[in-house]
Design an enzyme around this catalytic site. Structure first.
Site, PDB file in Angstrom:
ATOM      1  N   ARG A   1       0.745  -0.964  -0.008  1.00  0.00           N
ATOM      2  CA  ARG A   1      -0.073   0.045  -0.083  1.00  0.00           C
ATOM      3  C   ARG A   1       0.893   1.228   0.155  1.00  0.00           C
ATOM      4  O   ARG A   1      -0.042   2.267  -0.041  1.00  0.00           O
ATOM      5  CB  ARG A   1      -0.977  -0.039   1.119  1.00  0.00           C
ATOM      6  CG  ARG A   1      -2.074  -1.065   0.984  1.00  0.00           C
ATOM      7  CD  ARG A   1      -2.968  -1.155   2.197  1.00  0.00           C
ATOM      8  NE  ARG A   1      -3.626   0.060   1.846  1.00  0.00           N
ATOM      9  CZ  ARG A   1      -4.903   0.531   2.805  1.00  0.00           C
ATOM     10  NH1 ARG A   1      -4.997  -0.095   3.785  1.00  0.00           N
ATOM     11  NH2 ARG A   1      -5.511   1.504   2.377  1.00  0.00           N
ATOM     12  N   CYS A   2       2.198   1.274   0.115  1.00  0.00           N
ATOM     13  CA  CYS A   2       3.005   2.031   0.116  1.00  0.00           C
ATOM     14  C   CYS A   2       3.632   2.482  -1.102  1.00  0.00           C
ATOM     15  O   CYS A   2       4.231   1.592  -1.710  1.00  0.00           O
ATOM     16  CB  CYS A   2       4.220   2.249   1.443  1.00  0.00           C
ATOM     17  SG  CYS A   2       5.468   3.242   1.379  1.00  0.00           S
ATOM     18  N   SER A   3       3.587   3.851  -1.681  1.00  0.00           N
ATOM     19  CA  SER A   3       4.126   4.040  -2.903  1.00  0.00           C
ATOM     20  C   SER A   3       5.613   4.112  -2.976  1.00  0.00           C
ATOM     21  O   SER A   3       6.308   3.463  -4.037  1.00  0.00           O
ATOM     22  CB  SER A   3       3.668   5.393  -3.494  1.00  0.00           C
ATOM     23  OG  SER A   3       4.081   6.408  -2.416  1.00  0.00           O
TER      24      SER A   3
END
Length: 113
Positions: A9-11
């Protein structure tokens, strides 16, 4: 074997994974929010990073602000907090043998490939 402690979920974590895919064929992805650290494993990663536990804490996380921010915590307390709440751990972390780096910015991981 290279390992990436990854949060899909973390870019920044996704960018780091892409860099690994483009530059290495032999790595494992560890989704650390699902396959959580135990105390010993987290201590080992912190040692490889060469940092203090407080430097691995995501201080803008609501869990940190609500439960820990105003406390005087020892290194062991900080590690225990990260084990209990893995969302507090800065990401991504890439480990290559006896070297580790936090992928912020993601291009940092090129230094240990």
């Amino acid at each position: 074997m290279i390992s990436i402690y990854h949060n899909p979920r973390c870019s920044k974590s996704r960018e780091a994974l892409q860099i690994l895919e483009e530059n290495s064929t032999n790595f494992e992805v560890i989704k650390y929010l699902e396959d959580t650290f135990d105390q010993e494993a987290l201590e080992n990663v912190i040692s490889l990073l060469g940092i203090k536990p407080i430097e691995l804490i995501r201080k803008n996380e609501s869990i940190w602000k609500e439960k820990y921010k105003d406390l005087d915590l020892s290194d062991n307390d900080l590690i225990a907090a990260m084990v209990k709440h893995p969302k507090l751990i800065e990401r991504p972390i890439v480990v290559n043998g006896k070297k580790a780096i936090i992928g912020r910015p993601p291009q940092n991981i090129l230094n240990i490939l």
